[in-house]
Motif scaffolding. Sequence first.
Motif, PDB file in Angstrom:
ATOM      1  N   GLY A   1      14.803 -61.821  18.321  1.00 20.39           N
ATOM      2  CA  GLY A   1      15.608 -62.105  17.147  1.00 20.39           C
ATOM      3  C   GLY A   1      14.837 -62.859  16.089  1.00 20.39           C
ATOM      4  N   PHE A   2      14.018 -63.812  16.519  1.00 15.80           N
ATOM      5  CA  PHE A   2      13.261 -64.593  15.549  1.00 15.80           C
ATOM      6  C   PHE A   2      12.052 -63.820  15.026  1.00 15.80           C
ATOM      7  CE2 PHE A   2       9.859 -67.481  14.384  1.00 15.80           C
ATOM      8  CZ  PHE A   2      10.496 -68.284  13.453  1.00 15.80           C
ATOM      9  N   VAL A   3      11.227 -63.294  15.940  1.00 13.46           N
ATOM     10  CA  VAL A   3       9.963 -62.685  15.520  1.00 13.46           C
ATOM     11  C   VAL A   3      10.203 -61.455  14.664  1.00 13.46           C
ATOM     12  CG1 VAL A   3       7.855 -61.575  16.317  1.00 13.46           C
ATOM     13  CG2 VAL A   3       8.700 -63.613  17.481  1.00 13.46           C
ATOM     14  N   ARG A   4      11.010 -60.510  15.148  1.00 14.50           N
ATOM     15  CA  ARG A   4      11.244 -59.292  14.369  1.00 14.50           C
ATOM     16  C   ARG A   4      11.926 -59.612  13.047  1.00 14.50           C
ATOM     17  NH1 ARG A   4      13.068 -56.911  19.807  1.00 14.50           N
ATOM     18  NH2 ARG A   4      11.167 -55.943  20.610  1.00 14.50           N
ATOM     19  N   GLY A   5      12.893 -60.518  13.082  1.00 12.82           N
ATOM     20  CA  GLY A   5      13.568 -60.877  11.850  1.00 12.82           C
ATOM     21  C   GLY A   5      12.669 -61.625  10.889  1.00 12.82           C
ATOM     22  N   GLN A   6      11.893 -62.584  11.411  1.00 12.95           N
ATOM     23  CA  GLN A   6      11.043 -63.391  10.538  1.00 12.95           C
ATOM     24  C   GLN A   6       9.908 -62.567   9.956  1.00 12.95           C
ATOM     25  OE1 GLN A   6      11.968 -66.518   9.837  1.00 12.95           O
ATOM     26  NE2 GLN A   6      10.362 -66.573   8.275  1.00 12.95           N
ATOM     27  N   ILE A   7       9.366 -61.622  10.713  1.00 17.78           N
ATOM     28  CA  ILE A   7       8.332 -60.741  10.160  1.00 17.78           C
ATOM     29  C   ILE A   7       8.898 -59.945   8.990  1.00 17.78           C
ATOM     30  CG2 ILE A   7       6.971 -58.670  10.640  1.00 17.78           C
ATOM     31  CD1 ILE A   7       6.390 -59.778  13.380  1.00 17.78           C
ATOM     32  N   SER A   8      10.119 -59.437   9.138  1.00 17.82           N
ATOM     33  CA  SER A   8      10.751 -58.702   8.042  1.00 17.82           C
ATOM     34  C   SER A   8      10.950 -59.599   6.825  1.00 17.82           C
ATOM     35  CB  SER A   8      12.099 -58.131   8.500  1.00 17.82           C
ATOM     36  OG  SER A   8      11.942 -57.276   9.611  1.00 17.82           O
ATOM     37  N   VAL A   9      11.371 -60.844   7.074  1.00 20.23           N
ATOM     38  CA  VAL A   9      11.564 -61.787   5.971  1.00 20.23           C
ATOM     39  C   VAL A   9      10.230 -62.089   5.282  1.00 20.23           C
ATOM     40  CG1 VAL A   9      12.213 -64.157   5.386  1.00 20.23           C
ATOM     41  CG2 VAL A   9      13.644 -62.822   6.937  1.00 20.23           C
ATOM     42  N   CYS A  10       9.172 -62.297   6.065  1.00 17.04           N
ATOM     43  CA  CYS A  10       7.857 -62.596   5.491  1.00 17.04           C
ATOM     44  C   CYS A  10       7.350 -61.443   4.629  1.00 17.04           C
ATOM     45  CB  CYS A  10       6.855 -62.897   6.603  1.00 17.04           C
ATOM     46  SG  CYS A  10       7.129 -64.469   7.451  1.00 17.04           S
ATOM     47  N   ILE A  11       7.518 -60.218   5.106  1.00 11.77           N
ATOM     48  CA  ILE A  11       7.081 -59.052   4.332  1.00 11.77           C
ATOM     49  C   ILE A  11       7.866 -58.959   3.031  1.00 11.77           C
ATOM     50  CG2 ILE A  11       7.009 -56.536   4.300  1.00 11.77           C
ATOM     51  CD1 ILE A  11       6.464 -56.627   7.309  1.00 11.77           C
ATOM     52  N   ALA A  12       9.193 -59.127   3.124  1.00  6.94           N
ATOM     53  CA  ALA A  12      10.030 -59.032   1.931  1.00  6.94           C
ATOM     54  C   ALA A  12       9.710 -60.130   0.927  1.00  6.94           C
ATOM     55  CB  ALA A  12      11.511 -59.091   2.328  1.00  6.94           C
ATOM     56  N   MET A  13       9.530 -61.380   1.415  1.00  3.03           N
ATOM     57  CA  MET A  13       9.250 -62.482   0.505  1.00  3.03           C
ATOM     58  C   MET A  13       7.844 -62.373  -0.082  1.00  3.03           C
ATOM     59  SD  MET A  13      12.070 -63.869   0.352  1.00  3.03           S
ATOM     60  CE  MET A  13      11.465 -64.999  -0.903  1.00  3.03           C
ATOM     61  N   GLY A  14       6.873 -61.900   0.710  1.00  2.00           N
ATOM     62  CA  GLY A  14       5.545 -61.685   0.163  1.00  2.00           C
ATOM     63  C   GLY A  14       5.558 -60.664  -0.957  1.00  2.00           C
ATOM     64  N   ALA A  15       6.293 -59.558  -0.748  1.00  2.00           N
ATOM     65  CA  ALA A  15       6.406 -58.538  -1.795  1.00  2.00           C
ATOM     66  C   ALA A  15       7.136 -59.092  -3.022  1.00  2.00           C
ATOM     67  CB  ALA A  15       7.142 -57.315  -1.244  1.00  2.00           C
ATOM     68  N   PHE A  16       8.186 -59.894  -2.796  1.00  2.13           N
ATOM     69  CA  PHE A  16       8.952 -60.465  -3.913  1.00  2.13           C
ATOM     70  C   PHE A  16       8.089 -61.409  -4.744  1.00  2.13           C
ATOM     71  CE2 PHE A  16      11.549 -63.874  -5.697  1.00  2.13           C
ATOM     72  CZ  PHE A  16      12.502 -63.160  -6.407  1.00  2.13           C
ATOM     73  N   TYR A  17       7.423 -62.360  -4.080  1.00  2.30           N
ATOM     74  CA  TYR A  17       6.593 -63.316  -4.818  1.00  2.30           C
ATOM     75  C   TYR A  17       5.410 -62.621  -5.500  1.00  2.30           C
ATOM     76  CZ  TYR A  17       9.061 -67.238  -2.626  1.00  2.30           C
ATOM     77  OH  TYR A  17      10.011 -68.138  -2.234  1.00  2.30           O
ATOM     78  N   ALA A  18       4.764 -61.702  -4.797  1.00  6.40           N
ATOM     79  CA  ALA A  18       3.613 -61.009  -5.383  1.00  6.40           C
ATOM     80  C   ALA A  18       4.030 -60.196  -6.604  1.00  6.40           C
ATOM     81  CB  ALA A  18       2.969 -60.099  -4.334  1.00  6.40           C
ATOM     82  N   THR A  19       5.171 -59.502  -6.511  1.00  9.54           N
ATOM     83  CA  THR A  19       5.644 -58.706  -7.647  1.00  9.54           C
ATOM     84  C   THR A  19       6.049 -59.595  -8.812  1.00  9.54           C
ATOM     85  OG1 THR A  19       6.445 -56.996  -6.127  1.00  9.54           O
ATOM     86  CG2 THR A  19       7.317 -56.975  -8.368  1.00  9.54           C
ATOM     87  N   GLY A  20       6.835 -60.654  -8.513  1.00  8.06           N
ATOM     88  CA  GLY A  20       7.301 -61.527  -9.580  1.00  8.06           C
ATOM     89  C   GLY A  20       6.163 -62.232 -10.302  1.00  8.06           C
TER      90      GLY A  20
END
Length: 357
Positions: A206-225
């Motif tokens: 629950g933590f690892v799979r979810g947190q990896i998804s969050v990290c990918i999404a936030m990395g893409a969000f910050y990099a794009t913004g």
Amino acid sequence: MPLNLTRQIQFWFAALFVLILFLWLFSGVLLPFVSGMALAYLLDPVADRLQKAGLSRGMATAVIVFGLILGLVVILILVVPLLANQISGFVQLLPSYATRLQSFFSQAMEGRLGRLMGTNAKDLEALLGSSLSQGAGWIAGILHSVWNGGQALVSVVTLMVIAPVVTFYMLLDWDRMISKVDSWLPPRHRPTVRRLAHEMDGAVAGFVRGQISVCIAMGAFYATGLTLLGLNFGLFIGLLSGILGFIPYVGFGIGLIASIVIAFGQFWPEWQWILAMLAVFGAGQVLEGSVLQPNWVGKNVGLHPVWLLFALFAFGSMLGFVGMLVAVPAAASIGVLARFALHQYLASPLYAAAGDD
């Protein structure tokens, strides 16, 4: 204490000691193997779904590993050269950005803010100059050594070659290995061990799979913004914030501090761009805290941020990057076992006797 229980405790403590000793002795060569095992664990549900769709276990494993290798090749060809240029430029320009930020604070302290605080501008300038120069040099030195280190390069190449091979064989035999280990459990304690293992799996997955998804999404969000704002090295800072977001508050904090230093050096005195950069990080925190974390990670994985931070730093200091990989499942497992021990204690005569005193 019964003799049988004493022997069981001694056995498990001895097994734990042997495991820690093994990890410590071979930590230098374990990275690709631990990474391959972690990937196999994370991708096992995907293989199960492909099997339900009609593929054999071998074919499902081959499809997954081929996709994994293809993704690594795409990253090496498209992303790594771009990041290399950004890291190189960041290392070269970071001292000059720090000097501009120092100049901004010095001018601010010479004005009304300095009079209100009663601080000598020259003393503050000297202090800021020393701190910023040391900090910028330290960060630049770390990035430069990491990027140009021959040992690090060999480790990356080894990881990309060996880890997919380990992933393939582990994923291919995953179900058989789990069944074999299950057959070794004492029949008397098998239901309890299975329940604890299920809770550990739920916490880790629950933590690892979810947190990896969050990290990918936030990395893409910050990099794009940050890139759309025109911030220098926005892609590098955004992706770094996402990757380090696996450690609570660390990714956000490092990304924000680096962006502030660069934004003041690049945009000042045009405040609107600096405020826009701050708005990107503010929106990212709202998105992560209100949407992504509750839906992708959840609140019942049993990993408190403070406990996770301690586990990451403790295992990382002992075993390096291998320890960082082991830290999350170890922290989740210890948490499950601690809750089980507490439940057993509260249901035991020992607790009841203590309450009668």
